[in-house]
Design an enzyme around this catalytic site. Structure first.
Site, short mmCIF file in Angstrom:
data_model
loop_
_atom_site.label_atom_id
_atom_site.label_comp_id
_atom_site.label_asym_id
_atom_site.label_seq_id
_atom_site.Cartn_x
_atom_site.Cartn_y
_atom_site.Cartn_z
N GLU A 46 39.48 22.88 -5.13
CA GLU A 46 38.51 22.71 -4.03
C GLU A 46 39.18 23.06 -2.70
O GLU A 46 39.97 22.28 -2.17
CB GLU A 46 37.99 21.27 -4.01
CG GLU A 46 37.02 21.01 -2.87
CD GLU A 46 36.66 19.54 -2.72
OE1 GLU A 46 36.73 18.78 -3.72
OE2 GLU A 46 36.33 19.13 -1.59
N ARG A 50 37.45 23.66 6.21
CA ARG A 50 37.83 22.91 7.42
C ARG A 50 38.72 23.72 8.34
O ARG A 50 39.14 23.21 9.37
CB ARG A 50 38.59 21.64 7.03
CG ARG A 50 37.73 20.67 6.32
CD ARG A 50 38.48 19.41 5.97
NE ARG A 50 37.75 18.77 4.90
CZ ARG A 50 38.11 17.67 4.28
NH1 ARG A 50 39.23 17.07 4.66
NH2 ARG A 50 37.39 17.17 3.32
N THR A 74 33.77 20.53 1.54
CA THR A 74 33.25 20.34 2.90
C THR A 74 32.08 21.28 3.20
O THR A 74 31.95 21.81 4.30
CB THR A 74 34.37 20.50 3.96
OG1 THR A 74 35.60 19.95 3.45
CG2 THR A 74 34.04 19.74 5.24
N LYS A 134 29.88 13.23 -6.11
CA LYS A 134 31.17 12.83 -5.54
C LYS A 134 30.94 11.51 -4.78
O LYS A 134 29.98 11.41 -4.01
CB LYS A 134 31.64 13.92 -4.58
CG LYS A 134 32.70 13.51 -3.57
CD LYS A 134 33.24 14.71 -2.84
CE LYS A 134 33.83 14.33 -1.49
NZ LYS A 134 34.82 15.30 -1.00
C1 3PG Z 1 38.33 14.75 1.31
O1 3PG Z 1 38.79 15.24 2.34
O2 3PG Z 1 37.41 15.15 0.62
C2 3PG Z 1 38.98 13.52 0.98
O3 3PG Z 1 39.06 12.82 2.17
C3 3PG Z 1 40.36 13.64 0.46
O4 3PG Z 1 40.84 12.39 0.66
P1 3PG Z 1 42.36 12.02 0.52
O5 3PG Z 1 43.08 12.82 1.58
O6 3PG Z 1 42.38 10.55 0.80
O7 3PG Z 1 42.78 12.39 -0.86
#
Ligand code: 3PG
Length: 213
Positions: A46, A50, A74, A134
């Site tokens: 994934e 961003r 995202t 999710k």
């Molecule tokens: C995301 O960005 O989808 C999640 O916040 C990933 O979270 P983590 O950095 O706590 O694994």
């Protein structure tokens, strides 16, 4: 031309215990990083939308790392879903849910894991036919206790908890019957990308195999 294998959202979730949530700032990192994850047994990747480089990174992985299945994270609106599909994304993950995003992904043939954090959001996703979701941000929004509570009213839903999940607590989530996999950023640390420590990323990916009991 090679036939591109397609996957359902459930197949994306079932492929490995962890879907890495990846933030890339440099296109040069994309291919060696993807190869490092694949070498560690993780191929559903994934790449989050961003950074300005995210789409180019997806394109590079889709083109050069045949063993990987690149997805877009995202995804917040139809335009982002369309850009991701054009860049070679084969699945999408959204931090929240709107019917417009759901419809756009359907139209594109892009399996979507919609993000939810409340019962109402689950009901909206269910109304639109999505049953693999999710749970985000998982730890902050109630963690395993929330997932246990949801297993009653939303028994048909399977979750990928993401947000605050680590190698240390992932097994608590994966032990739940309504959890298929987890998502997490820990497999691809920013400093490993910066220093080109691909062996570390392979090791971190390899460690997750033991999570599936
Ligand atoms: C995301 O960005 O989808 C999640 O916040 C990933 O979270 P983590 O950095 O706590 O694994």
């Amino acid at each position: 031309m090679a036939v591109i294998q397609t996957f359902t959202a459930l197949q994306v979730m079932q492929d490995a215990p962890v879907i890495p949530v990846i933030v890339l700032h440099d296109v040069a990192h994309a291919v060696p990083m993807a190869r490092a994850l694949v070498a560690g047994g993780v191929r559903m990747l994934e790449v989050t939308l961003r950074t300005p480089q995210a789409l180019a990174c997806m394109e590079a992985i889709a083109r050069d790392v045949q063993e990987a299945v690149v997805g877009a994270g995202t995804v917040r609106n139809p335009a982002e879903a369309q850009s991701a599909a054009r860049a070679g994304a084969r699945f999408a993950v959204s931090p929240g849910y709107t019917s417009r995003v759901g419809q756009a992904c359907r139209d594109l043939g892009l399996p979507l894991l919609p993000g939810v954090a409340t019962g109402s959001e689950i009901m909206m996703a269910l109304e639109d036919g999505f049953t693999q979701l999710k749970f985000f941000p998982a730890l902050q929004a109630g963690g395993t206790a929330m997932l246990k509570a949801w297993s009653g009213p939303f028994g048909e839903v399977k979750f990928c908890p993401t947000g605050g999940v680590t190698l240390q607590n992932a097994h608590e989530f994966l032990a739940l019957p309504n959890v298929v996999c987890v998502g997490g950023s820990w497999l691809v640390p920013a400093d490993a990308l910066e220093t080109g420590d691909w062996a570390r990323i392979t090791r971190l990916a390899g460690e997750t195999a033991a999570l599936r009991g």
